[in-house]
Design a protein around this motif. Structure first.
Motif, PDB file in Angstrom:
ATOM      1  N   UNK A 197       0.779  -1.376  -0.060  1.00 21.59           N
ATOM      2  CA  UNK A 197       0.000  -0.013  -0.070  1.00 21.59           C
ATOM      3  C   UNK A 197       0.869   1.251   0.303  1.00 21.59           C
ATOM      4  N   UNK A 198       1.905   1.208   0.621  1.00 23.11           N
ATOM      5  CA  UNK A 198       3.114   2.389   0.648  1.00 23.11           C
ATOM      6  C   UNK A 198       3.347   2.821  -0.964  1.00 23.11           C
ATOM      7  N   UNK A 199       3.330   1.767  -1.724  1.00 22.17           N
ATOM      8  CA  UNK A 199       3.718   2.061  -3.066  1.00 22.17           C
ATOM      9  C   UNK A 199       2.510   2.715  -3.884  1.00 22.17           C
ATOM     10  N   UNK A 200       1.567   2.950  -3.435  1.00 17.00           N
ATOM     11  CA  UNK A 200       0.341   3.709  -4.184  1.00 17.00           C
ATOM     12  C   UNK A 200       0.707   5.232  -4.157  1.00 17.00           C
ATOM     13  N   UNK A 201       0.378   5.848  -5.321  1.00 17.06           N
ATOM     14  CA  UNK A 201       0.743   7.447  -5.293  1.00 17.06           C
ATOM     15  C   UNK A 201      -0.533   7.884  -4.543  1.00 17.06           C
ATOM     16  N   UNK A 202      -0.156   8.835  -3.766  1.00 17.34           N
ATOM     17  CA  UNK A 202      -1.073   9.617  -2.844  1.00 17.34           C
ATOM     18  C   UNK A 202      -1.904  10.647  -3.649  1.00 17.34           C
ATOM     19  N   UNK A 203      -1.275  10.794  -4.673  1.00 17.39           N
ATOM     20  CA  UNK A 203      -2.073  11.916  -5.469  1.00 17.39           C
ATOM     21  C   UNK A 203      -3.433  11.363  -6.211  1.00 17.39           C
ATOM     22  N   UNK A 204      -3.404   9.936  -6.239  1.00 21.09           N
ATOM     23  CA  UNK A 204      -4.627   9.384  -6.745  1.00 21.09           C
ATOM     24  C   UNK A 204      -5.728   9.342  -5.711  1.00 21.09           C
ATOM     25  N   UNK A 205      -5.484   9.192  -4.564  1.00 17.00           N
ATOM     26  CA  UNK A 205      -6.630   9.758  -3.661  1.00 17.00           C
ATOM     27  C   UNK A 205      -6.853  11.032  -3.805  1.00 17.00           C
ATOM     28  N   UNK A 206      -5.863  12.090  -3.792  1.00 14.59           N
ATOM     29  CA  UNK A 206      -6.535  13.495  -3.788  1.00 14.59           C
ATOM     30  C   UNK A 206      -7.105  13.921  -4.978  1.00 14.59           C
ATOM     31  N   UNK A 207      -6.942  13.043  -6.180  1.00 14.50           N
ATOM     32  CA  UNK A 207      -7.716  13.439  -7.244  1.00 14.50           C
ATOM     33  C   UNK A 207      -9.140  12.722  -7.105  1.00 14.50           C
ATOM     34  N   UNK A 208      -9.207  11.716  -6.351  1.00 12.40           N
ATOM     35  CA  UNK A 208     -10.566  10.870  -6.124  1.00 12.40           C
ATOM     36  C   UNK A 208     -11.200  11.860  -5.338  1.00 12.40           C
ATOM     37  N   UNK A 209     -10.837  12.606  -4.328  1.00  9.44           N
ATOM     38  CA  UNK A 209     -11.479  13.483  -3.372  1.00  9.44           C
ATOM     39  C   UNK A 209     -11.987  14.757  -4.172  1.00  9.44           C
ATOM     40  N   UNK A 210     -11.147  15.283  -4.854  1.00 11.83           N
ATOM     41  CA  UNK A 210     -11.724  16.374  -5.885  1.00 11.83           C
ATOM     42  C   UNK A 210     -12.908  15.924  -6.786  1.00 11.83           C
ATOM     43  N   UNK A 211     -12.889  14.570  -7.250  1.00  7.11           N
ATOM     44  CA  UNK A 211     -13.833  14.128  -7.935  1.00  7.11           C
ATOM     45  C   UNK A 211     -15.247  13.773  -7.108  1.00  7.11           C
ATOM     46  N   UNK A 212     -15.036  13.819  -5.786  1.00 11.19           N
ATOM     47  CA  UNK A 212     -16.101  13.387  -4.921  1.00 11.19           C
ATOM     48  C   UNK A 212     -16.290  11.807  -4.457  1.00 11.19           C
ATOM     49  N   UNK A 213     -15.232  11.323  -4.629  1.00 11.93           N
ATOM     50  CA  UNK A 213     -15.329   9.732  -4.360  1.00 11.93           C
ATOM     51  C   UNK A 213     -15.205   9.664  -2.629  1.00 11.93           C
ATOM     52  N   UNK A 214     -16.126   8.772  -2.310  1.00  9.04           N
ATOM     53  CA  UNK A 214     -16.068   8.533  -0.831  1.00  9.04           C
ATOM     54  C   UNK A 214     -15.095   7.691  -0.659  1.00  9.04           C
ATOM     55  N   UNK A 215     -14.786   6.922   0.831  1.00  6.01           N
ATOM     56  CA  UNK A 215     -13.860   6.345   1.241  1.00  6.01           C
ATOM     57  C   UNK A 215     -13.952   4.915   0.504  1.00  6.01           C
ATOM     58  N   UNK A 216     -15.478   4.448   0.373  1.00  2.00           N
ATOM     59  CA  UNK A 216     -15.463   3.129  -0.329  1.00  2.00           C
ATOM     60  C   UNK A 216     -14.837   2.989  -1.691  1.00  2.00           C
ATOM     61  N   UNK A 217     -15.461   4.192  -2.397  1.00  7.74           N
ATOM     62  CA  UNK A 217     -15.052   4.352  -3.707  1.00  7.74           C
ATOM     63  C   UNK A 217     -13.578   4.402  -4.068  1.00  7.74           C
ATOM     64  N   UNK A 218     -12.703   5.052  -3.016  1.00  6.89           N
ATOM     65  CA  UNK A 218     -11.440   5.122  -3.237  1.00  6.89           C
ATOM     66  C   UNK A 218     -10.704   3.683  -2.938  1.00  6.89           C
ATOM     67  N   UNK A 219     -11.358   3.021  -1.886  1.00  9.28           N
ATOM     68  CA  UNK A 219     -10.627   1.594  -1.728  1.00  9.28           C
ATOM     69  C   UNK A 219     -11.003   0.721  -2.807  1.00  9.28           C
ATOM     70  N   UNK A 220     -12.164   0.956  -3.672  1.00 11.65           N
ATOM     71  CA  UNK A 220     -12.524  -0.122  -4.766  1.00 11.65           C
ATOM     72  C   UNK A 220     -11.762   0.077  -5.870  1.00 11.65           C
ATOM     73  N   UNK A 221     -11.451   1.413  -6.224  1.00  8.86           N
ATOM     74  CA  UNK A 221     -10.936   1.831  -7.312  1.00  8.86           C
ATOM     75  C   UNK A 221      -9.413   2.310  -7.337  1.00  8.86           C
ATOM     76  N   UNK A 222      -8.872   2.455  -6.211  1.00  9.95           N
ATOM     77  CA  UNK A 222      -7.472   2.792  -6.029  1.00  9.95           C
ATOM     78  C   UNK A 222      -6.714   1.908  -5.242  1.00  9.95           C
ATOM     79  N   UNK A 223      -7.340   1.616  -4.139  1.00  7.33           N
ATOM     80  CA  UNK A 223      -6.428   0.775  -3.140  1.00  7.33           C
ATOM     81  C   UNK A 223      -6.398  -0.668  -3.663  1.00  7.33           C
ATOM     82  N   UNK A 224      -7.473  -1.350  -3.849  1.00  6.33           N
ATOM     83  CA  UNK A 224      -7.499  -2.696  -4.332  1.00  6.33           C
ATOM     84  C   UNK A 224      -6.683  -2.879  -5.795  1.00  6.33           C
ATOM     85  N   UNK A 225      -6.577  -1.812  -6.718  1.00  6.33           N
ATOM     86  CA  UNK A 225      -6.187  -2.142  -7.859  1.00  6.33           C
ATOM     87  C   UNK A 225      -4.577  -1.936  -7.513  1.00  6.33           C
ATOM     88  N   UNK A 226      -4.280  -1.104  -6.690  1.00 10.55           N
ATOM     89  CA  UNK A 226      -2.943  -0.829  -6.333  1.00 10.55           C
ATOM     90  C   UNK A 226      -1.944  -2.046  -5.895  1.00 10.55           C
TER      91      UNK A 226
END
Length: 313
Positions: A197-226
């Motif tokens: 998980x430390x290798x996932x780019x933090x900017x992806x989470x920041x971009x997801x927050x800007x797009x209005x993604x909630x925590x579950x969406x970020x886990x599903x679309x960023x964390x798990x693929x990472x």
């Protein structure tokens, strides 16, 4: 059309020699693990010829007569072998289904924590059981879960609840086996996924927050693929171990009342090879186990490459 290959020049050889001299400390350090693997992993492989001989401890490996595949025919006629093989596949499959996702879930939950002291404390509590010997864990299990004298059943009796045979009934024993295995190993697997998980780019989470993604969406679309490559590699390795199982865990938790489900390949080899001194049979079973494990590993890697274009190599 003539293909002209570039000859190896003296300068290239000199450059390689210079690199070897410059990094001689690294090569010296590399000799230590290479010596270990050659001595304790590769040289003992020569002992597999015992599986094709009528091994006699007094005649030695080379002096014992050849029997070819007769040992394997004898193994496939042993009823106890099929029972041990069935239990090995059953317990490993249940471990894969039940235990494999737990470290992933724990790693994601810990990654979402923002209170650092609680996060570090939870990590320590989770991976501490990994360093406890299975002999000690077996003693703890007996003290806690024994039907007549266990602490858990003692508490249940005070509440007028019938005692649960955690270690004496096959069905309950399987659930106890899985639960203790999760408690012992989940924390260590969690560390692996936290490192991924430390290798996932933090900017992806920041971009997801800007797009209005909630925590579950970020886990599903960023964390798990990472961490998907790590999940696939560990899954392939676990599938490769479907035909093999550790000796300590089933041995210390087993008892004569549950041998129908607790007798696995490793404990069966111990009884045949050590207690009965049938070294040829034990070696042949170990060779069969290794070949089946290799087939599972290569098959899982092949299927993963076809489906996800990712593999262990």
């Amino acid at each position: 059309m003539e293909i002209i290959t570039k000859p190896r020049t003296r300068e290239a050889s000199r450059w390689k020699l210079k690199a070897l001299v410059h990094n001689w400390q690294l090569y010296i350090l590399l000799l230590l693990p290479m010596t270990y693997f050659l001595t304790f992993k590769y040289v003992p492989m020569l002992g597999v010829i015992i599986a094709f001989k009528d091994y006699n401890i007094f005649k030695g490996v080379l002096g014992s007569p050849w029997v070819g595949l007769g040992t394997f025919r004898e193994i496939f006629q042993m009823q106890g072998f099929y029972q041990a093989l069935r239990n090995t596949f059953m317990l490993n499959l249940l471990d894969l289904i039940v235990s494999f996702p737990i470290p992933i879930i724990l790693a994601i939950l810990l990654n979402e924590l923002r209170v650092q002291w609680f996060k570090k404390g939870a990590q320590m509590i989770l991976y501490l059981p990994h360093f406890i010997s299975w002999v000690i864990i077996g003693g703890i299990a007996i003290q806690l879960l024994a039907t007549n004298s266990g602490i858990v059943n003692g508490v249940l009796k005070t509440m007028n609840i019938e005692a649960i045979p955690f270690l004496t009934k096959p069905v309950y024993w399987v659930f106890t086996y899985l639960g203790i295995g999760i408690w012992q190993s989940a924390g260590w697997g969690t560390i692996i996924y936290l490192a991924a998980l430390t290798g996932i780019n933090k900017e992806l989470y920041e971009a997801a927050e800007v797009d209005g993604a909630n925590r579950a969406r970020k886990i599903w679309h960023i964390t798990l693929p990472g961490i998907k490559p790590t999940i696939i590699i560990l899954l392939i390795i676990n599938i490769g171990h479907m035909a093999s199982i550790g000796f300590d865990r089933p041995f210390v938790l087993s008892n004569p009342l549950v041998t129908d489900v607790s007798e696995v390949i490793s404990t069966y080899v111990y009884k045949i090879g050590i207690q009965s001194a049938r070294y040829t049979i034990a070696t042949a079973i170990g060779l069969f186990q290794a070949v089946v494990g290799l087939v599972f590993l290569l098959s899982a890697d092949y299927i993963s490459r076809k489906v996800n274009d990712q593999g262990i190599w």
